[in-house]
Write an enzyme that holds these catalytic residues in place. Structure first.
Site, PDB file in Angstrom:
ATOM      1  N   LYS A  37      21.474   4.076  21.636  1.00  0.00           N
ATOM      2  CA  LYS A  37      20.091   4.250  21.172  1.00  0.00           C
ATOM      3  C   LYS A  37      19.408   2.903  20.989  1.00  0.00           C
ATOM      4  CE  LYS A  37      19.318   6.326  17.038  1.00  0.00           C
ATOM      5  NZ  LYS A  37      18.495   5.489  16.152  1.00  0.00           N
ATOM      6  N   ARG A  42      15.261  -1.013  23.283  1.00  0.00           N
ATOM      7  CA  ARG A  42      14.941  -2.388  23.711  1.00  0.00           C
ATOM      8  C   ARG A  42      14.680  -2.448  25.206  1.00  0.00           C
ATOM      9  NH1 ARG A  42      17.665  -2.261  19.058  1.00  0.00           N
ATOM     10  NH2 ARG A  42      17.720  -4.058  17.644  1.00  0.00           N
ATOM     11  N   GLY A 109      12.815   4.159  12.969  1.00  0.00           N
ATOM     12  CA  GLY A 109      12.523   2.849  12.379  1.00  0.00           C
ATOM     13  C   GLY A 109      12.612   1.755  13.428  1.00  0.00           C
ATOM     14  N   SER A 182      18.927  -7.378   8.825  1.00  0.00           N
ATOM     15  CA  SER A 182      18.297  -6.263   9.536  1.00  0.00           C
ATOM     16  C   SER A 182      18.010  -6.651  10.975  1.00  0.00           C
ATOM     17  CB  SER A 182      16.993  -5.854   8.833  1.00  0.00           C
ATOM     18  OG  SER A 182      16.228  -5.047   9.701  1.00  0.00           O
ATOM     19  N   ASP A 336      25.386   2.360  10.504  1.00  0.00           N
ATOM     20  CA  ASP A 336      25.023   3.726  10.916  1.00  0.00           C
ATOM     21  C   ASP A 336      26.211   4.679  10.880  1.00  0.00           C
ATOM     22  OD1 ASP A 336      22.457   2.879  11.235  1.00  0.00           O
ATOM     23  OD2 ASP A 336      22.578   2.655  13.408  1.00  0.00           O
ATOM     24  N   LYS A 363      17.325   4.394   4.845  1.00  0.00           N
ATOM     25  CA  LYS A 363      17.470   4.860   6.234  1.00  0.00           C
ATOM     26  C   LYS A 363      16.669   6.156   6.401  1.00  0.00           C
ATOM     27  CE  LYS A 363      19.998   1.510   7.715  1.00  0.00           C
ATOM     28  NZ  LYS A 363      19.419   0.568   8.650  1.00  0.00           N
ATOM     29  N   ARG A 367      20.903   7.806   2.339  1.00  0.00           N
ATOM     30  CA  ARG A 367      22.212   8.292   2.815  1.00  0.00           C
ATOM     31  C   ARG A 367      23.294   8.217   1.740  1.00  0.00           C
ATOM     32  NH1 ARG A 367      21.926   6.034   9.067  1.00  0.00           N
ATOM     33  NH2 ARG A 367      20.699   7.797   9.822  1.00  0.00           N
ATOM     34  N   ARG A 410      22.295  11.714  11.345  1.00  0.00           N
ATOM     35  CA  ARG A 410      23.677  11.278  11.130  1.00  0.00           C
ATOM     36  C   ARG A 410      24.335  12.058   9.985  1.00  0.00           C
ATOM     37  NH1 ARG A 410      24.012   7.670  15.044  1.00  0.00           N
ATOM     38  NH2 ARG A 410      22.321   6.165  15.259  1.00  0.00           N
TER      39      ARG A 410
HETATM   40  C1  S3P Z   1      18.979  -0.733  14.471  1.00  0.00           C
HETATM   41  C2  S3P Z   1      19.288  -1.490  13.382  1.00  0.00           C
HETATM   42  C3  S3P Z   1      19.796  -0.952  12.125  1.00  0.00           C
HETATM   43  C4  S3P Z   1      20.335   0.469  12.306  1.00  0.00           C
HETATM   44  C5  S3P Z   1      19.395   1.297  13.109  1.00  0.00           C
HETATM   45  C6  S3P Z   1      19.210   0.720  14.491  1.00  0.00           C
HETATM   46  C7  S3P Z   1      18.443  -1.380  15.675  1.00  0.00           C
HETATM   47  O1  S3P Z   1      18.751  -0.910  11.174  1.00  0.00           O
HETATM   48  O2  S3P Z   1      20.580   1.061  11.067  1.00  0.00           O
HETATM   49  O3  S3P Z   1      19.878   2.624  13.249  1.00  0.00           O
HETATM   50  O4  S3P Z   1      18.437  -0.758  16.755  1.00  0.00           O
HETATM   51  O5  S3P Z   1      18.017  -2.548  15.557  1.00  0.00           O
HETATM   52  P1  S3P Z   1      18.378  -2.239  10.294  1.00  0.00           P
HETATM   53  O6  S3P Z   1      18.143  -3.300  11.247  1.00  0.00           O
HETATM   54  O7  S3P Z   1      17.158  -1.884   9.524  1.00  0.00           O
HETATM   55  O8  S3P Z   1      19.551  -2.472   9.426  1.00  0.00           O
END
Ligand code: S3P
Length: 453
Positions: A37, A42, A109, A182, A336, A363, A367, A410
């Site tokens: 994912k 990206r 997100g 993050s 995750d 999240k 969670r 999840r």
């Molecule tokens: C992700 C980064 C993580 C992860 C999310 C996917 C990403 O979040 O929990 O499911 O693709 O960059 P954070 O960067 O907010 O920790």
């Protein structure tokens, strides 16, 4: 069944889809899981920025990633599906269109925060929004640094949440120390940094997933990475000149994780998941499985094919597990997986401690508290802490009622794993959310020997 995550009730009302998951004796199988994912988001964005057409193999056609593709289309990219099921993305060459309306990233997100970085580089108005869950998640973490780079960013929801309004362009590079580890915020700043004058430097408190950095390098964008500091020389307001390049997306480790957990705790079960992404910043759950006493082996092909990141086959064989501890710098590398790791803790004999994971509270759902509630309903002894939970595992799984997904994919899938070990069938309410990351999850569960109604 109608197509909005609900089914019609007897009075025509919409009832969220629930399912009944039956316990199983033994799970066995060998298959691959859908594309990663994080990488798919990206790829959609960078192929949309490139000039020319990118053919993508293994793109994750889940709701989250489809929303990102739609957003890229609103910015001027075009997408097609080939007869072989591959995705073609015709890029904009960096000439983005001002979208006619808000970009709706649904539940994602990653989609919203990364696209905010891209939008901040453009001299245009862009509004980014999403569903109830996404509109409750913190956006100050991107508003602050993007504003420092020179974009106008307003989080128009209560307490600095989405909808996020951005008028970008005229950015300057900044040095920024991330307050939390993050990958989403880091990637947001790197995408904005492409359109900045001067150098963007991002410092991470702990290593988070580095798919953006890897894809930049694949597409010829240079980065300097020293320890936890990533430096990017900006290309100015017109951004980089990227040429489309065909890409193949590995299987998603976070999807494989459900099967690894389901099998690890049951003697006589075994599973092999093929072509799973093995980025070292994603696979810390393998260490946890080993710490718990599971038998795990990873086979890496001698010749890697054209995947954008290393892949391999992971085999887990079930055994009796013992409690374990998750803490510190490993957390971002299994963030995750924590819902299903909590399930593993419930099945492992003795005490499991999860700490330093306060990020889980922001999240798709909180969670920590949602998983603790569900585990309690399943008869598991669990104590919630501010940054994690403590689980006394290994007792019989004895549900006192149905469990909830809380709209979080999840959580729904983690509870389907625990249901395999239950004394009785388990009702999981509101499971349509599984499609945000793992369409085909229920079919794969059946393929392994599970039973779902
Ligand atoms: C992700 C980064 C993580 C992860 C999310 C996917 C990403 O979040 O929990 O499911 O693709 O960059 P954070 O960067 O907010 O920790």
């Amino acid at each position: 069944m109608i197509d909005n995550g609900t089914q019609p009730g007897i009075n025509g009302e919409n009832i969220p889809i629930s399912c009944i998951v039956h316990p199983s004796r033994r799970l066995r199988g060998k298959f691959s899981v859908p594309g990663d994912k994080s990488i798919s988001h990206r790829v959609a964005m960078l192929a949309g920025l490139a000039s020319g057409t990118t053919t993508v193999r293994g793109f994750l056609k889940s709701e989250d990633c489809i929303n990102t593709l739609k957003a890229m289309e609103a910015l001027g990219a075009r997408t097609f599906e080939t007869e072989k099921g591959e995705l073609r993305i015709q890029g904009t060459g960096g000439n983005f269109l001002e979208p006619a309306g808000p970009l709706d990233l649904g539940n994602s997100g990653t989609g919203l925060r990364l696209l905010s970085g891209l939008a901040a580089g453009q001299d245009m108005d862009v509004t980014l929004t999403g569903d109830d869950s996404l509109r409750s998640r913190p956006m100050k973490r991107i508003r602050e640094p993007l504003t420092r780079m020179g974009a106008t960013v307003t989080c128009t929801g209560p307490e600095e949440t989405a909808p996020v309004f951005i008028h970008g362009g005229g950015l300057k590079g900044i040095d920024y120390e991330l307050p939390v580890a993050s990958a989403q915020v880091k990637s947001c700043l790197l995408l904005a940094g492409l359109f900045a004058n001067g150098r963007t430097r991002v410092m991470e408190p702990a290593a988070s997933r580095d798919h953006t950095e890897k894809l930049f390098e694949t597409l010829g964008i240079e980065l300097t990475i020293v320890g936890s500091t990533i430096t990017l020389e900006g290309f100015g307001p017109s951004g980089p000149t990227l040429k489309a390049k065909d890409l193949a997306v590995p299987g998603d480790f976070s999807s494989a994780a459900f099967w690894l957990a389901a099998v690890a705790a049951r003697s006589g079960s075994s599973v092999t998941i093929q072509n799973v992404g093995l980025n070292p910043r994603r696979v810390a759950m393998l260490d946890v499985l080993r710490q718990a006493g599971a038998s795990v082996s990873v086979k890496v092909p001698r010749r890697q094919n054209d995947y954008v990141e290393p892949t391999g086959d992971i085999t887990v064989k079930g055994s009796e597990l013992k409690g374990f501890t998750l803490a510190g710098d490993m957390i971002p590398n299994l963030i995750d997986e924590i819902p299903v790791i909590a399930v593993l803790g419930a099945l492992a004999k003795g005490k499991t401690v999860i700490k330093d994971a306060a990020e889980l509270r922001v999240k798709e759902a909180d969670r920590i508290s949602c998983m603790a509630n569900n585990l309690r309903v399943m008869g598991v002894q669990v104590e919630e802490t501010p940054d994690g939970m403590e689980i006394e595992g290994g007792a019989a799984v004895n549900p006192s009622g149905g469990v909830r997904s809380y709209g979080d994919h999840r959580i729904a899938m983690a509870m389907a794993v625990l249901a395999q070990f239950s004394r009785e069938p388990v009702v999981i309410h509101n499971v349509a959310c599984v499609d945000t990351s793992y369409p085909g999850f229920w079919d794969d569960l059946k393929e392994l020997g599970g039973h779902v109604e």
